[in-house]
Design an enzyme around this catalytic site. Structure first.
Site, PDB file in Angstrom:
ATOM      1  CG  HIS A  88      16.936  18.842 -23.433  1.00  0.00           C
ATOM      2  ND1 HIS A  88      16.296  19.381 -22.351  1.00  0.00           N
ATOM      3  CD2 HIS A  88      18.089  18.301 -22.952  1.00  0.00           C
ATOM      4  CE1 HIS A  88      17.019  19.156 -21.258  1.00  0.00           C
ATOM      5  NE2 HIS A  88      18.128  18.521 -21.591  1.00  0.00           N
TER       6      HIS A  88
ATOM      7  CD  GLU B  15      22.139  19.934 -19.049  1.00  0.00           C
ATOM      8  OE1 GLU B  15      22.539  19.091 -18.216  1.00  0.00           O
ATOM      9  OE2 GLU B  15      21.096  19.785 -19.715  1.00  0.00           O
TER      10      GLU B  15
ATOM     11  CG  ASP C 173      -0.222  -0.236   2.504  1.00  0.00           C
ATOM     12  OD1 ASP C 173       0.997  -0.479   2.455  1.00  0.00           O
ATOM     13  OD2 ASP C 173      -0.856  -0.169   3.567  1.00  0.00           O
TER      14      ASP C 173
ATOM     15  CG  ASP D  53      22.719  16.119 -16.004  1.00  0.00           C
ATOM     16  OD1 ASP D  53      21.942  17.014 -15.629  1.00  0.00           O
ATOM     17  OD2 ASP D  53      22.681  15.614 -17.149  1.00  0.00           O
TER      18      ASP D  53
ATOM     19  CG  HIS E  15      24.341  13.949 -25.841  1.00  0.00           C
ATOM     20  ND1 HIS E  15      24.446  15.305 -25.917  1.00  0.00           N
ATOM     21  CD2 HIS E  15      25.344  13.537 -25.023  1.00  0.00           C
ATOM     22  CE1 HIS E  15      25.454  15.709 -25.158  1.00  0.00           C
ATOM     23  NE2 HIS E  15      26.041  14.660 -24.618  1.00  0.00           N
TER      24      HIS E  15
ATOM     25  CG  HIS F  62      20.371   9.962 -19.295  1.00  0.00           C
ATOM     26  ND1 HIS F  62      19.217  10.001 -20.025  1.00  0.00           N
ATOM     27  CD2 HIS F  62      20.893  11.205 -19.388  1.00  0.00           C
ATOM     28  CE1 HIS F  62      19.061  11.214 -20.553  1.00  0.00           C
ATOM     29  NE2 HIS F  62      20.071  11.948 -20.179  1.00  0.00           N
TER      30      HIS F  62
ATOM     31  CG  ASP G  68      19.088  19.454 -17.530  1.00  0.00           C
ATOM     32  OD1 ASP G  68      19.959  18.841 -16.898  1.00  0.00           O
ATOM     33  OD2 ASP G  68      18.701  19.117 -18.671  1.00  0.00           O
TER      34      ASP G  68
ATOM     35  CD  GLU H 204      22.115  18.502 -22.260  1.00  0.00           C
ATOM     36  OE1 GLU H 204      22.662  17.609 -21.601  1.00  0.00           O
ATOM     37  OE2 GLU H 204      20.897  18.715 -22.243  1.00  0.00           O
TER      38      GLU H 204
ATOM     39  CG  HIS I  82      14.595  15.489 -21.892  1.00  0.00           C
ATOM     40  ND1 HIS I  82      14.993  14.200 -22.126  1.00  0.00           N
ATOM     41  CD2 HIS I  82      15.680  16.105 -21.379  1.00  0.00           C
ATOM     42  CE1 HIS I  82      16.251  14.050 -21.751  1.00  0.00           C
ATOM     43  NE2 HIS I  82      16.686  15.196 -21.292  1.00  0.00           N
TER      44      HIS I  82
ATOM     45  NE  ARG J   1      25.251  15.765 -19.693  1.00  0.00           N
ATOM     46  CZ  ARG J   1      25.441  14.500 -19.329  1.00  0.00           C
ATOM     47  NH1 ARG J   1      26.154  13.677 -20.093  1.00  0.00           N
ATOM     48  NH2 ARG J   1      24.921  14.029 -18.206  1.00  0.00           N
TER      49      ARG J   1
ATOM     50  CE1 TYR K  39      29.055  12.576 -21.622  1.00  0.00           C
ATOM     51  CE2 TYR K  39      28.764  12.836 -23.998  1.00  0.00           C
ATOM     52  CZ  TYR K  39      28.456  13.223 -22.708  1.00  0.00           C
ATOM     53  OH  TYR K  39      27.560  14.241 -22.493  1.00  0.00           O
TER      54      TYR K  39
END
Ligand code: GLY
Ligand code: MN
Ligand code: MN
Length: 442
Positions: free
Chosen positions: A354, A408, A40, A260, A350, A243, A271, A384, A361, A406, A388
């Site tokens: 965005h 961003e 529950d 991130d 990538h 991610h 972000d 961003e 996103h 990265r 890698y």
């Protein structure tokens, strides 16, 4: 009573502004489904973004029907007051209070949806409903549409057609109002501050999950309701997973840490990605690679202004990052060849960014009639770029293996250019090292 999270006059103004887009239509929005975690116990609840955008109502188990130009125009179906359930799960507005506080023309208990909604849909041509998100909601809509059709069988209209609400609301939400920009600025700032806190807190040997915990503490202490998405705390080679979800390894001396993360304020999220050395000092190789990505990122931000298309920025990102890959010996051959055969995707898989807003996103079309969309004032997006290099990539120079970078930021497009909403989050090597050094010295 709980206070609504935002002033309902903001919601009323939104509805007024977009009325012409829903002519002869009814918009039917279901609140986000609750998901059981076990027995529950439910997963943490967050309202559906469109639902909150047009009602300000945060409870589960609700349905909003909006019929611009008709009476009643705004109709909310809600869970009834229930003292026993409220003892367990907390306050509910119920029908009467919902009508008053959220300024609805009519409010019913949610179980009345199947009997009341056919009356509300009788004179509309189109129903906006987000299909295939939740089978139970789809079944409820199906029942209502059948009943609507049967009640009007002599009209010969047949079943009403269903359209995706995001086909309209996506582009509406894409252009941020002054109020939304105000909320986004708060989200950006509290997220930026939390990143700085991590730069100060980190020490070699700390676990990624402890840093994740500090990030959550910092955003929430500043008024965020929650994270805007699952925070990525990725040390060393983990940063090469775009991610990364585990956040459970110890941070090694000499490695970089990629974070991130963004906090959500009044349903708008930041972000931000920052990369910094676990021990407070970049190695020469880390610094060289980092500065090249940073240089690309700054150039992309400088391009971000009204009139430029997403494709133009995206192509520039690909071109500049591929040049870095060739210069660093990651790719052989010319920049043009590596772009043509897509081999750059091995290290930059990538896009450059965005839309950003209520959803990390965010919704809104990126192409219109097959053409890449042009930026306009009021849009908000991330920039961003990243590189890698997998740990086990035997083709890469050894010194670069296992590095993920990265950087961003959150950019608001303005009339003449842009405003970097996350400007205050340090990204220059000197700045980052100075902050980290200062904290070591106490
Ligand atoms: N945080 C997910 C992204 O940057 O797209
Ligand atoms: Mn992003
Ligand atoms: Mn991100």
């Amino acid at each position: 009573m709980r206070k609504p999270l935002i002033d309902i006059s903001i919601i009323k103004q939104r509805l007024e502004n977009i009325k012409p887009l829903f002519e002869d239509s009814a918009l039917v929005l279901f609140s986000h489904p609750e998901y059981i975690r076990n027995n529950d116990v439910h997963h943490a609840y967050r309202q559906d973004s469109n639902f909150f955008y047009l009602t300000g109502f945060e409870e589960p188990g609700a349905i909003f029907v909006w019929r611009p130009g008709q009476t009643p125009e705004t109709v909310l179906f809600v869970r009834p007051k229930d003292p026993e359930m409220e003892t367990w799960d907390g306050f509910r507005f119920g029908t009467e209070m919902s009508a008053r506080v959220f300024q609805m023309d009519a409010v019913y208990e949610v179980d009345a949806f199947e009997t009341e909604a056919p009356k509300l849909l009788k004179d509309v041509r189109t129903v906006f409903h987000h299909q295939y998100r939740d089978v139970k909601n789809d079944a409820r809509i199906q029942t209502v549409l059948e009943r609507t059709k049967n009640a009007a069988r002599r009209s010969g209209n047949g079943l009403l057609s269903i359209k995706d609400p995001n086909s309209v609301l996506g582009d509406v939400r894409l252009i941020k109002s002054e109020k939304e920009v105000e909320f986004m600025k708060v989200a950006a700032q509290l997220s930026a501050n939390a990143h700085v806190s991590l730069m100060k807190a980190i020490e070699p040997g700390m676990n990624e999950r402890e840093l994740h915990g500090i990030f959550i503490k910092e955003i929430m202490a500043q008024g965020a309701s929650r994270e805007g998405y699952g925070t990525i705390v990725a040390s060393g080679k983990n940063a090469t997973t775009l991610h990364y979800v585990f956040n459970d390894e110890d941070c090694a001396d000499g490695d970089l840490l990629l974070v991130d993360g963004g906090g959500e304020y009044k349903y708008y999220t930041g972000d931000i990605t920052r990369v910094f050395p676990v021990n407070g000092k970049f190695t020469e190789v880390q610094k060289r690679l980092y500065n090249q990505v940073l240089d690309v990122q700054k150039k992309l931000i400088a391009m971000t202004k009204p009139g430029i298309t997403l494709k133009q920025i995206g192509d520039a990102a690909t071109e500049m990052l591929t040049k870095v890959m060739v210069d660093e010996g990651l790719l052989k051959g010319s920049v043009a060849e590596n772009i043509k055969n897509s081999s750059y995707k091995k290290y930059y898989p990538h896009g450059f960014g965005h839309w950003l807003g209520m959803d990390v996103h965010d919704c809104g079309r990126a192409t219109i009639n097959g053409e890449s969309r042009m930026l306009e004032a009021g849009m908000c997006l991330t920039v961003e770029p990243g590189l890698y290099i997998p740990q086990d990539d035997m083709d890469a120079p050894e010194a670069l293996r296992g590095i993920g970078i990265r950087i961003e930021d959150n950019i608001l497009v303005t009339t003449f250019g842009n405003e970097n909403l996350t400007e205050s989050c340090p990204k220059e090597v000197d700045q980052i090292e100075a902050i980290m050094q200062e904290s070591y010295l106490g």
